[in-house]
Design a protein around this motif. Sequence first.
Motif, short mmCIF file in Angstrom:
data_model
loop_
_atom_site.label_atom_id
_atom_site.label_comp_id
_atom_site.label_asym_id
_atom_site.label_seq_id
_atom_site.Cartn_x
_atom_site.Cartn_y
_atom_site.Cartn_z
N PHE A 95 3.92 1.07 -7.06
CA PHE A 95 3.04 0.91 -5.91
C PHE A 95 3.87 0.73 -4.64
O PHE A 95 4.92 0.09 -4.67
CB PHE A 95 2.10 -0.29 -6.09
N THR A 96 3.39 1.30 -3.54
CA THR A 96 4.09 1.18 -2.25
C THR A 96 3.31 0.26 -1.33
O THR A 96 2.12 0.49 -1.07
CB THR A 96 4.23 2.57 -1.59
N LEU A 97 3.96 -0.76 -0.84
CA LEU A 97 3.32 -1.76 0.00
C LEU A 97 2.96 -1.18 1.36
O LEU A 97 3.75 -0.46 1.97
CB LEU A 97 4.27 -2.95 0.19
N ASN A 98 1.78 -1.51 1.84
CA ASN A 98 1.38 -1.13 3.19
C ASN A 98 2.26 -1.90 4.18
O ASN A 98 2.28 -3.14 4.17
CB ASN A 98 -0.10 -1.48 3.42
N PRO A 99 3.03 -1.23 5.02
CA PRO A 99 3.97 -1.91 5.92
C PRO A 99 3.29 -2.83 6.93
O PRO A 99 3.95 -3.69 7.53
CB PRO A 99 4.70 -0.76 6.62
N ASP A 100 1.98 -2.69 7.13
CA ASP A 100 1.27 -3.52 8.09
C ASP A 100 0.79 -4.83 7.48
O ASP A 100 0.31 -5.71 8.21
CB ASP A 100 0.07 -2.76 8.68
N ARG A 101 0.89 -4.97 6.16
CA ARG A 101 0.44 -6.21 5.53
C ARG A 101 1.43 -7.33 5.83
O ARG A 101 2.64 -7.16 5.75
CB ARG A 101 0.29 -6.04 4.02
N GLN A 102 0.90 -8.53 6.14
CA GLN A 102 1.75 -9.65 6.54
C GLN A 102 1.70 -10.82 5.57
O GLN A 102 2.67 -11.57 5.47
CB GLN A 102 1.36 -10.13 7.94
N GLU A 239 -4.61 -3.89 -12.03
CA GLU A 239 -5.89 -3.25 -11.72
C GLU A 239 -6.33 -3.58 -10.29
O GLU A 239 -6.86 -2.72 -9.58
CB GLU A 239 -6.95 -3.71 -12.73
N PHE A 240 -6.09 -4.83 -9.88
CA PHE A 240 -6.44 -5.26 -8.53
C PHE A 240 -5.62 -4.50 -7.49
O PHE A 240 -6.17 -4.01 -6.49
CB PHE A 240 -6.21 -6.77 -8.40
N ILE A 241 -4.33 -4.39 -7.73
CA ILE A 241 -3.44 -3.69 -6.79
C ILE A 241 -3.81 -2.22 -6.67
O ILE A 241 -3.79 -1.63 -5.58
CB ILE A 241 -1.97 -3.85 -7.22
N GLU A 242 -4.15 -1.63 -7.78
CA GLU A 242 -4.53 -0.20 -7.75
C GLU A 242 -5.70 0.04 -6.81
O GLU A 242 -5.76 1.06 -6.13
CB GLU A 242 -4.88 0.27 -9.17
N LYS A 243 -6.62 -0.93 -6.75
CA LYS A 243 -7.80 -0.79 -5.90
C LYS A 243 -7.54 -1.25 -4.46
O LYS A 243 -8.21 -0.79 -3.53
CB LYS A 243 -8.96 -1.61 -6.47
N ASN A 244 -6.57 -2.14 -4.27
CA ASN A 244 -6.43 -2.81 -2.97
C ASN A 244 -5.07 -2.66 -2.31
O ASN A 244 -4.78 -3.36 -1.35
CB ASN A 244 -6.72 -4.31 -3.15
N ILE A 245 -4.22 -1.75 -2.79
CA ILE A 245 -2.86 -1.66 -2.29
C ILE A 245 -2.80 -1.41 -0.78
O ILE A 245 -1.87 -1.86 -0.10
CB ILE A 245 -2.05 -0.56 -3.05
N GLU A 251 -6.99 -10.52 -1.24
CA GLU A 251 -6.17 -11.50 -1.94
C GLU A 251 -6.61 -11.64 -3.40
O GLU A 251 -7.80 -11.60 -3.71
CB GLU A 251 -6.23 -12.86 -1.24
N PHE A 252 -5.63 -11.83 -4.26
CA PHE A 252 -5.82 -11.95 -5.70
C PHE A 252 -5.94 -13.44 -6.03
O PHE A 252 -4.95 -14.13 -6.19
CB PHE A 252 -4.62 -11.31 -6.41
N TYR A 253 -7.19 -13.94 -6.08
CA TYR A 253 -7.43 -15.35 -6.29
C TYR A 253 -7.48 -15.70 -7.78
O TYR A 253 -7.87 -14.88 -8.61
CB TYR A 253 -8.76 -15.77 -5.65
N ILE A 254 -7.14 -16.94 -8.12
CA ILE A 254 -7.23 -17.39 -9.51
C ILE A 254 -8.65 -17.25 -10.05
O ILE A 254 -8.83 -16.74 -11.16
CB ILE A 254 -6.73 -18.84 -9.66
#
Length: 309
Positions: A95-102, A239-245, A251-254
């Motif tokens: 997966f490639t991170l969105n460069p704008d995410r902080q 699975e979360f990252i695939e949908k929200n990369i 955010e991936f909450y507990i």
Amino acid sequence: MKPTLLVLAAGMGSRYGGLKQMDGLGPNGETIIDYSIYDAVQAGFGKIVYVVREYFREDMEKTVREKYKNVKCIDGTDLEFDFVVQELNKIPAGFTLNPDRQKPWGTAHAVLMGKEVINEPFAVINGDDYYGKESFQILGDWLRAHEGSTGCYTLIGFELGNTLSESGGVSRGIGSADENGVLTHVEEHHNIARAEDGKIYGDNAKGEKVCIDEKALCSMNMWGFTPDYFEKSEKVFEEFIEKNINELKAEFYIPYAIDCMIQNQSANTELLATPSRWFGVTFKEDRPAVVAKFQELADTGIYPTPLYK
């Protein structure tokens, strides 16, 4: 067996205006984490793992090791410490991170950072929440009873009405359980606050404003896990990252990770009520009240003062 305590201390404190996890709130400058560790040691925990950000890891590690150098476990052995780093680029391969995410990917992502250093039943807490002695004893006993188990988790539930802030809305995972006390659903709600009509309202996962029972047991991110949690959570995170990369704020909450495991029947999670009253610092305006509460706990002899010598 001595369980491990994983402390989520990587939050940036954007609403608080600084690093809450390092703010001295006790009579002698004790932090909320100091009280949590004191209670955890009394409840039989043997190792503390901090989840931090890289930019303040060195300072925190130096402070921690000096502060607790004389602390012993209840069996007389040295209390162990470890530090792991949460950064937003720690995502599954491919997966490639969105460069704008902080910001990093949330609390369940933070827990995954402990995979390489935790091999025993462990608890998870926030670094800016006070949970109370009874809560740690309940959780420590549960963790010891589940040594060698798999797929067994627990949530320490606090009554929602006892967890609100007078300074603004808060986020809580609201739990539901069956007649056997097994968690059937947990859903993150945001902007929870008491309205002028005296009732409590918050935004559910769909963004809808709903009325919530003030007696509802909610998550303050005080969880107990057997170590197989890491493998199960990693699968949910992929699975979360695939949908929200490409999302900048997802955010991936507990509670989300646990609810996914509940729905696919890969984990059995108990909801255990605690008689302890929670308090914490979500906003800067919460600080004076928290300082007063810790002073009261010292004045009534609940805690020694100073907490550590």
